[in-house]
Design a protein around this motif. Structure first.
Motif, mmCIF file in Angstrom:
data_model
loop_
_atom_site.group_PDB
_atom_site.id
_atom_site.type_symbol
_atom_site.label_atom_id
_atom_site.label_comp_id
_atom_site.label_asym_id
_atom_site.label_seq_id
_atom_site.Cartn_x
_atom_site.Cartn_y
_atom_site.Cartn_z
ATOM 1 N N PRO A 229 -7.262 34.330 47.030
ATOM 2 C CA PRO A 229 -7.537 35.656 46.691
ATOM 3 C C PRO A 229 -6.979 36.626 46.779
ATOM 4 C CG PRO A 229 -9.091 34.767 48.763
ATOM 5 C CD PRO A 229 -7.992 33.776 48.243
ATOM 6 N N TYR A 230 -6.319 36.736 48.215
ATOM 7 C CA TYR A 230 -5.027 37.710 48.044
ATOM 8 C C TYR A 230 -3.668 37.694 47.898
ATOM 9 C CZ TYR A 230 -4.807 34.278 51.808
ATOM 10 O OH TYR A 230 -4.698 33.079 52.319
ATOM 11 N N GLY A 231 -3.735 36.506 47.183
ATOM 12 C CA GLY A 231 -2.108 36.169 46.606
ATOM 13 C C GLY A 231 -1.003 36.184 47.460
ATOM 14 N N CYS A 232 0.077 36.790 46.837
ATOM 15 C CA CYS A 232 1.348 37.007 47.793
ATOM 16 C C CYS A 232 2.084 38.114 47.495
ATOM 17 C CB CYS A 232 2.429 35.881 47.297
ATOM 18 S SG CYS A 232 1.841 34.048 47.284
ATOM 19 N N PRO A 233 1.430 39.143 48.219
ATOM 20 C CA PRO A 233 1.644 40.657 47.827
ATOM 21 C C PRO A 233 3.083 40.997 48.432
ATOM 22 C CG PRO A 233 0.258 40.530 49.970
ATOM 23 C CD PRO A 233 0.227 39.048 48.979
ATOM 24 N N ALA A 234 3.707 40.202 49.171
ATOM 25 C CA ALA A 234 5.146 40.595 49.705
ATOM 26 C C ALA A 234 6.020 39.941 48.628
ATOM 27 C CB ALA A 234 5.235 39.883 51.076
ATOM 28 N N GLY A 235 5.675 39.085 47.615
ATOM 29 C CA GLY A 235 6.527 38.340 46.674
ATOM 30 C C GLY A 235 6.554 37.108 46.900
ATOM 31 N N GLN A 236 6.600 36.339 45.904
ATOM 32 C CA GLN A 236 6.598 34.726 45.796
ATOM 33 C C GLN A 236 7.679 34.180 46.789
ATOM 34 O OE1 GLN A 236 6.566 33.032 42.081
ATOM 35 N NE2 GLN A 236 7.023 30.935 42.656
ATOM 36 N N ALA A 237 8.624 34.640 47.003
ATOM 37 C CA ALA A 237 9.506 33.957 47.625
ATOM 38 C C ALA A 237 9.736 34.521 49.344
ATOM 39 C CB ALA A 237 11.147 34.001 47.280
ATOM 40 N N ALA A 238 8.587 35.236 49.742
ATOM 41 C CA ALA A 238 8.673 35.796 50.816
ATOM 42 C C ALA A 238 8.105 35.103 51.953
ATOM 43 C CB ALA A 238 7.936 37.359 50.849
ATOM 44 N N TYR A 239 7.498 34.055 51.860
ATOM 45 C CA TYR A 239 6.631 33.330 53.122
ATOM 46 C C TYR A 239 7.258 32.064 53.431
ATOM 47 C CZ TYR A 239 3.392 36.776 51.374
ATOM 48 O OH TYR A 239 2.569 37.862 50.953
ATOM 49 N N TYR A 240 8.598 32.117 53.764
ATOM 50 C CA TYR A 240 9.494 31.036 54.363
ATOM 51 C C TYR A 240 9.383 30.789 55.619
ATOM 52 C CZ TYR A 240 12.624 34.929 54.559
ATOM 53 O OH TYR A 240 13.077 36.319 54.876
ATOM 54 N N GLY A 241 9.729 29.649 56.273
ATOM 55 C CA GLY A 241 9.589 29.715 57.669
ATOM 56 C C GLY A 241 10.339 30.451 58.552
ATOM 57 N N ARG A 242 9.665 30.883 59.442
ATOM 58 C CA ARG A 242 10.248 31.765 60.335
ATOM 59 C C ARG A 242 9.528 31.583 61.838
ATOM 60 N NH1 ARG A 242 8.603 35.235 56.006
ATOM 61 N NH2 ARG A 242 10.218 36.696 55.070
ATOM 62 N N GLY A 243 10.571 32.138 62.940
ATOM 63 C CA GLY A 243 10.002 31.895 64.236
ATOM 64 C C GLY A 243 10.229 30.578 65.094
ATOM 65 N N PRO A 244 9.852 30.691 66.267
ATOM 66 C CA PRO A 244 10.033 29.189 67.053
ATOM 67 C C PRO A 244 9.184 28.081 66.286
ATOM 68 C CG PRO A 244 9.383 31.189 68.268
ATOM 69 C CD PRO A 244 9.140 31.617 66.939
ATOM 70 N N ILE A 245 8.018 28.112 65.648
ATOM 71 C CA ILE A 245 7.602 26.965 65.075
ATOM 72 C C ILE A 245 7.419 27.180 63.479
ATOM 73 C CG2 ILE A 245 5.275 25.603 64.794
ATOM 74 C CD1 ILE A 245 6.213 25.700 67.525
ATOM 75 N N GLN A 246 8.561 28.024 63.123
ATOM 76 C CA GLN A 246 8.650 28.092 61.683
ATOM 77 C C GLN A 246 7.511 28.194 60.759
ATOM 78 O OE1 GLN A 246 12.355 27.746 60.101
ATOM 79 N NE2 GLN A 246 12.244 28.954 61.885
ATOM 80 N N LEU A 247 6.921 29.491 61.071
ATOM 81 C CA LEU A 247 5.755 29.572 60.285
ATOM 82 C C LEU A 247 6.036 29.826 58.764
ATOM 83 C CD1 LEU A 247 2.534 30.948 60.774
ATOM 84 C CD2 LEU A 247 3.643 33.001 60.582
ATOM 85 N N SER A 248 5.122 29.265 58.077
ATOM 86 C CA SER A 248 5.594 29.412 56.543
ATOM 87 C C SER A 248 4.127 29.394 55.507
ATOM 88 C CB SER A 248 6.582 28.276 56.066
ATOM 89 O OG SER A 248 5.617 26.856 56.643
ATOM 90 N N TRP A 249 4.178 29.534 54.236
ATOM 91 C CA TRP A 249 3.108 29.878 53.712
ATOM 92 C C TRP A 249 2.322 31.103 53.631
ATOM 93 C CZ3 TRP A 249 1.929 26.851 49.274
ATOM 94 C CH2 TRP A 249 2.764 25.626 49.189
ATOM 95 N N ASN A 250 1.750 31.576 52.686
ATOM 96 C CA ASN A 250 1.016 32.926 52.506
ATOM 97 C C ASN A 250 -0.367 32.813 53.415
ATOM 98 O OD1 ASN A 250 0.286 31.295 50.398
ATOM 99 N ND2 ASN A 250 -0.420 32.755 49.226
ATOM 100 N N PHE A 251 -0.762 31.661 53.419
ATOM 101 C CA PHE A 251 -2.276 31.798 53.852
ATOM 102 C C PHE A 251 -2.069 31.606 55.264
ATOM 103 C CE2 PHE A 251 -0.999 27.378 52.068
ATOM 104 C CZ PHE A 251 -0.710 26.507 53.037
ATOM 105 N N ASN A 252 -0.884 30.999 55.895
ATOM 106 C CA ASN A 252 -0.652 31.040 57.392
ATOM 107 C C ASN A 252 -0.207 32.348 57.737
ATOM 108 O OD1 ASN A 252 -1.053 28.124 58.124
ATOM 109 N ND2 ASN A 252 0.762 27.604 57.395
ATOM 110 N N TYR A 253 0.632 33.025 57.174
ATOM 111 C CA TYR A 253 0.979 34.603 57.321
ATOM 112 C C TYR A 253 -0.423 35.380 57.381
ATOM 113 C CZ TYR A 253 5.946 34.017 57.322
ATOM 114 O OH TYR A 253 7.303 33.539 57.863
#
Length: 352
Positions: A229-253
């Motif tokens: 319901p909140y979509g991807c407000p930072a952009g479609q390609a913004a939710y790639y893996g980051r950090g020590p456990i490589q957080l990814s996907w808009n719903f995880n962020y």
């Protein structure tokens, strides 16, 4: 965190003080070894200072006896003798001035205490060159650090000798306040095993804390689930893996940001810009998410289910049950190395 793991998700401190009673005897005893500001003392260890013997109540370094309640006054001493310096037995060579030492090397100094090299050095004096050397306690009883974390900065550096400077020890310890039960639940052995398990998995996910972001940029546009319901407000390609456990996907962020009180859905770049935020997102997953497993990695470790269950919760859908035994072995080998550094056994149930 792999994209396949994320798809499964879509579908689905305080160190214990040792109290030392104050001496009630008025008679002067022999002075024990003199206090040193660069030496680590643990509960029960003694030192003399200004004509008095003192006993450490808990872990301390650099706190002068008499100036802090960490020290218990054991009475006046006459300097008539000394006792050997505190510390456990180490099978380490004597330090030799001018001899080259690699980071991680352990030596016995001329005062009988042990030191570990934090950085490569050409034989600098461990007492003088404190940036190159840290006091070291052998035998598997290294004291918890201030704030309760069971991994010292020197041990952290030993685990990640080639880490990216972004992944700071200070950032990790700052992140611990978000999940105070992490590496701070159960026995001392369990605390150290959990810390080793978390850091071993982080090592595997980031190539030794080298990579801050996911390396395959072709995957970047795939981590947006527009059905949320909140979509991807930072952009479609913004939710790639980051950090020590490589957080990814808009719903995880979104979930991590809500839990941590951070605007990660609208500003996912925080995870690659702030070391403490990066560590907090990894701890969020470790302590609250079970992924394709049946429990969180935190619960797996504190309930003695074994390191293998943490693999199942992080990437079990791809690696466990024979899916990729080489990857599993890589994680297990690193965990065994880290438990060795922390002086504990790895326990059972290492594989998944």
């Amino acid at each position: 965190m792999s994209r396949k793991l994320a798809a499964y998700l879509l579908a689905a401190a305080t160190a214990i003080a040792v109290v030392i009673p104050m001496s009630t005897s008025a008679s002067a005893a022999s002075c024990v070894a003199g206090w040193s500001s660069g030496t680590v003392y643990t509960g029960g260890q003694t030192a003399s200072h200004n004509g008095r013997n003192w006993a450490a109540k808990w872990w301390t370094q650099g706190e002068t006896p008499g100036s802090s309640d960490v020290w218990a006054d054991r009475g006046a001493c006459d300097g008539g003798g000394t006792t050997p310096p505190p510390g456990n037995t180490c099978n380490a060579p004597n330090w030799v001035a001018g001899q080259f030492y690699r980071a991680g090397a352990i030596v016995k100094y001329t005062d009988g205490r042990y030191y570990i090299a934090e950085h490569d050095n050409p034989g600098y004096d461990p007492v003088i060159s404190t940036w190159y050397w840290n006091p070291h306690t052998c035998g598997g009883t290294n004291p918890p650090q201030p704030g309760g974390f069971v991994v010292s900065e020197s041990q952290f550096n030993q685990m990640f000798p080639s880490r990216n400077p972004f992944y700071t020890y200070a950032g990790l310890t700052a992140a611990l306040s978000s999940y105070p039960g992490f590496a701070n639940t159960g026995s001392d052995t369990i605390k150290r095993q959990e810390a080793a398990a978390f850091l071993a998995n982080a090592y595997h996910e980031t190539g030794g804390l080298v990579h801050i972001v996911e390396q395959n940029q072709n995957n970047y546009p795939h981590y947006c689930d527009p059905g949320q319901p909140y979509g991807c407000p930072a952009g479609q390609a913004a939710y790639y893996g980051r950090g020590p456990i490589q957080l990814s996907w808009n719903f995880n962020y979104k979930a991590a940001g809500d839990a941590l009180g951070l605007p990660l859905l609208t500003n996912p770049w925080l995870v690659q810009q702030d070391p403490a935020v990066a560590w907090r997102t990894a701890l969020w997953y470790w302590n609250t998410q079970r992924g394709p497993g049946t429990m969180t990695p935190h619960d797996a470790m504190i309930n003695s289910r074994g390191f293998g269950e943490t693999i199942r919760s992080i990437n079990g859908s791809i690696e466990c049950n024979g899916g990729n035994p080489a990857q599993v072995q890589s994680r297990v080998t690193r965990y065994q190395q880290f438990t060795s550094i922390l002086g504990v056994s790895p326990g059972g149930n290492l594989y998944c």
